[in-house]
Design a protein around this motif. Structure first.
Motif, short mmCIF file in Angstrom:
data_model
loop_
_atom_site.label_atom_id
_atom_site.label_comp_id
_atom_site.label_asym_id
_atom_site.label_seq_id
_atom_site.Cartn_x
_atom_site.Cartn_y
_atom_site.Cartn_z
N VAL A 110 12.19 -7.65 -10.62
CA VAL A 110 11.59 -6.78 -9.60
C VAL A 110 12.44 -6.81 -8.32
O VAL A 110 12.65 -5.78 -7.69
CB VAL A 110 10.15 -7.23 -9.29
CG1 VAL A 110 9.54 -6.35 -8.20
CG2 VAL A 110 9.28 -7.17 -10.54
N VAL A 111 12.93 -7.99 -7.97
CA VAL A 111 13.79 -8.12 -6.79
C VAL A 111 15.08 -7.33 -6.98
O VAL A 111 15.53 -6.61 -6.08
CB VAL A 111 14.11 -9.60 -6.52
CG1 VAL A 111 15.18 -9.74 -5.44
CG2 VAL A 111 12.85 -10.35 -6.10
N ALA A 112 15.68 -7.46 -8.17
CA ALA A 112 16.90 -6.70 -8.47
C ALA A 112 16.65 -5.20 -8.39
O ALA A 112 17.48 -4.44 -7.88
CB ALA A 112 17.42 -7.09 -9.85
N LEU A 113 15.48 -4.78 -8.88
CA LEU A 113 15.13 -3.37 -8.84
C LEU A 113 14.93 -2.90 -7.40
O LEU A 113 15.36 -1.80 -7.03
CB LEU A 113 13.86 -3.11 -9.65
CG LEU A 113 13.37 -1.66 -9.70
CD1 LEU A 113 14.37 -0.79 -10.46
CD2 LEU A 113 11.99 -1.56 -10.35
N ALA A 114 14.27 -3.71 -6.59
CA ALA A 114 14.02 -3.34 -5.20
C ALA A 114 15.33 -3.19 -4.43
O ALA A 114 15.49 -2.26 -3.63
CB ALA A 114 13.13 -4.39 -4.53
N ALA A 115 16.29 -4.08 -4.70
CA ALA A 115 17.60 -3.99 -4.04
C ALA A 115 18.34 -2.74 -4.49
O ALA A 115 18.95 -2.03 -3.67
CB ALA A 115 18.43 -5.23 -4.35
N ALA A 116 18.28 -2.45 -5.80
CA ALA A 116 18.92 -1.23 -6.32
C ALA A 116 18.26 0.02 -5.76
O ALA A 116 18.94 1.01 -5.45
CB ALA A 116 18.86 -1.23 -7.85
N LEU A 117 16.94 -0.02 -5.60
CA LEU A 117 16.21 1.12 -5.05
C LEU A 117 16.60 1.36 -3.60
O LEU A 117 16.72 2.51 -3.16
CB LEU A 117 14.70 0.88 -5.15
CG LEU A 117 13.79 1.98 -4.60
CD1 LEU A 117 14.04 3.30 -5.32
CD2 LEU A 117 12.32 1.58 -4.72
N PHE A 118 16.82 0.29 -2.85
CA PHE A 118 17.25 0.42 -1.46
C PHE A 118 18.56 1.21 -1.37
O PHE A 118 18.69 2.15 -0.59
CB PHE A 118 17.43 -0.96 -0.83
CG PHE A 118 18.12 -0.94 0.51
CD1 PHE A 118 17.43 -0.59 1.66
CD2 PHE A 118 19.47 -1.27 0.61
CE1 PHE A 118 18.08 -0.56 2.90
CE2 PHE A 118 20.12 -1.23 1.83
CZ PHE A 118 19.42 -0.88 2.99
N HIS A 119 19.53 0.82 -2.20
CA HIS A 119 20.82 1.50 -2.17
C HIS A 119 20.71 2.93 -2.70
O HIS A 119 21.41 3.83 -2.23
CB HIS A 119 21.85 0.71 -3.00
CG HIS A 119 22.21 -0.60 -2.38
ND1 HIS A 119 21.64 -1.80 -2.77
CD2 HIS A 119 23.07 -0.92 -1.38
CE1 HIS A 119 22.13 -2.77 -2.05
NE2 HIS A 119 23.00 -2.28 -1.20
N MET A 120 19.80 3.14 -3.64
CA MET A 120 19.57 4.48 -4.16
C MET A 120 19.01 5.39 -3.07
O MET A 120 19.43 6.54 -2.91
CB MET A 120 18.60 4.41 -5.35
CG MET A 120 18.41 5.73 -6.07
SD MET A 120 17.17 5.59 -7.39
CE MET A 120 17.59 7.01 -8.41
N LEU A 121 18.06 4.88 -2.30
CA LEU A 121 17.44 5.66 -1.22
C LEU A 121 18.44 5.98 -0.12
O LEU A 121 18.42 7.08 0.45
CB LEU A 121 16.24 4.91 -0.65
CG LEU A 121 15.05 4.75 -1.59
CD1 LEU A 121 13.94 3.94 -0.93
CD2 LEU A 121 14.52 6.11 -2.04
N VAL A 122 19.34 5.03 0.17
CA VAL A 122 20.38 5.28 1.17
C VAL A 122 21.29 6.40 0.71
O VAL A 122 21.66 7.29 1.48
CB VAL A 122 21.19 4.00 1.46
CG1 VAL A 122 22.40 4.31 2.34
CG2 VAL A 122 20.32 2.95 2.13
N SER A 123 21.65 6.38 -0.57
CA SER A 123 22.50 7.44 -1.13
C SER A 123 21.81 8.80 -1.05
O SER A 123 22.44 9.82 -0.72
CB SER A 123 22.86 7.12 -2.59
OG SER A 123 23.65 5.95 -2.68
N PHE A 124 20.52 8.83 -1.35
CA PHE A 124 19.78 10.09 -1.26
C PHE A 124 19.68 10.56 0.19
O PHE A 124 19.69 11.77 0.46
CB PHE A 124 18.39 9.95 -1.88
CG PHE A 124 18.36 10.16 -3.36
CD1 PHE A 124 18.87 11.32 -3.92
CD2 PHE A 124 17.82 9.20 -4.20
CE1 PHE A 124 18.86 11.52 -5.29
CE2 PHE A 124 17.79 9.39 -5.57
CZ PHE A 124 18.32 10.55 -6.13
#
Length: 261
Positions: A110-124
């Protein structure tokens, strides 16, 4: 998941994101600069140098629009690739947590996913700013993006739970996943639309876990159209099943982690 677990997830995610850029001069600012540089490279290479155009866009299709279409697909793929290639080593990289009886190991994916989601949102965010600058407006359907991303995240956490647990017992999984993930990039509508592929191949394209999210995200972000609700519903149901099975598999096998490690 209790409130205490949520607090731990937030703290570990913050440490995960900050740790990626620790020691660099620009620090976390790289999370914003990286997608900016990626978008600039895609625009120049595919739009200016190779003069590629999206099928149906015609020769008059702006270079910036093609770059954005490509960028949407690559955002999803990079998130998918990061999660799957990292999942098999999540437990192996945190052996100290395994030996702590009270630590909820299931939150590591879940932590790994949250970190990946953060970078995904920045890209969007970068993409939306570029879209606003190039078109002068953002599609009215853009707020529907979370509905497209949510089932994708659900699928990723399910796969991460499964591969995180399996990676403890089968160390070769990481080596097997790398070429599979690379193959999935070329077997998805990232560089070409699904309509441009042979008709015999298109039904198989839906089995690719990133195909539907990529296509539906483009619908709402680029083409100003509502997503295909039926396709998204089927994908969500499948993602929920995979998430449930992944979690059950993780919980059923975690008892042997300490013995193997």
């Amino acid at each position: 998941m209790t409130f205490n677990h949520l607090e731990v997830i937030v703290n570990l995610t913050r440490r995960e994101v900050a740790g990626r850029y620790r020691g660099s001069m620009l620090g976390i600012l790289w999370s914003l600069l990286t997608p900016l540089l990626m978008l600039a490279v895609y625009t120049f290479m595919f739009g200016t140098v190779l003069r590629m155009r999206w099928a149906g866009g015609g020769d008059a299709q702006p270079t910036a629009e093609f770059a954005l279409i490509l960028f949407v697909g690559l955002i999803f793929f990079q998130t998918f690739s990061e999660m799957l290639t990292r999942a098999p080593t999540l437990i192996l990289a945190n052996v100290s947590f395994v030996k702590k009886v009270v630590f909820p190991l299931e939150i590591l994916p879940v932590v790994a996913l949250a970190a990946a989601l953060f970078h995904m949102l920045v890209s969007f965010l970068v993409m939306l700013i570029f879209l606003l600058l190039s078109r002068g407006s953002i599609p009215l359907t853009a707020p529907l993006l979370p509905i497209v991303v949510a089932p994708f995240m659900l699928l990723l956490i399910g796969l991460s739970w499964f591969f995180a647990a399996a990676g403890v017992y089968f160390r070769d999984i990481s080596q097997v996943l790398n070429p599979i993930v690379s193959a999935l990039m070329f077997l998805s509508p990232i560089f070409v639309p699904a309509e441009a592929l042979p008709s015999a191949v298109r039904p198989w394209l839906t089995l690719n876990p990133i195909s539907i999210p990529v296509e539906q995200a483009r619908q709402v972000l680029i083409f100003d159209q509502i997503p295909n609700w039926s396709a998204l519903a089927v994908y969500t149901i499948a993602a929920a099943i995979i998430a449930g099975l992944g979690f059950l598999f993780f919980q059923a096998t975690r008892k042997g982690f300490a013995d193997v490690l």
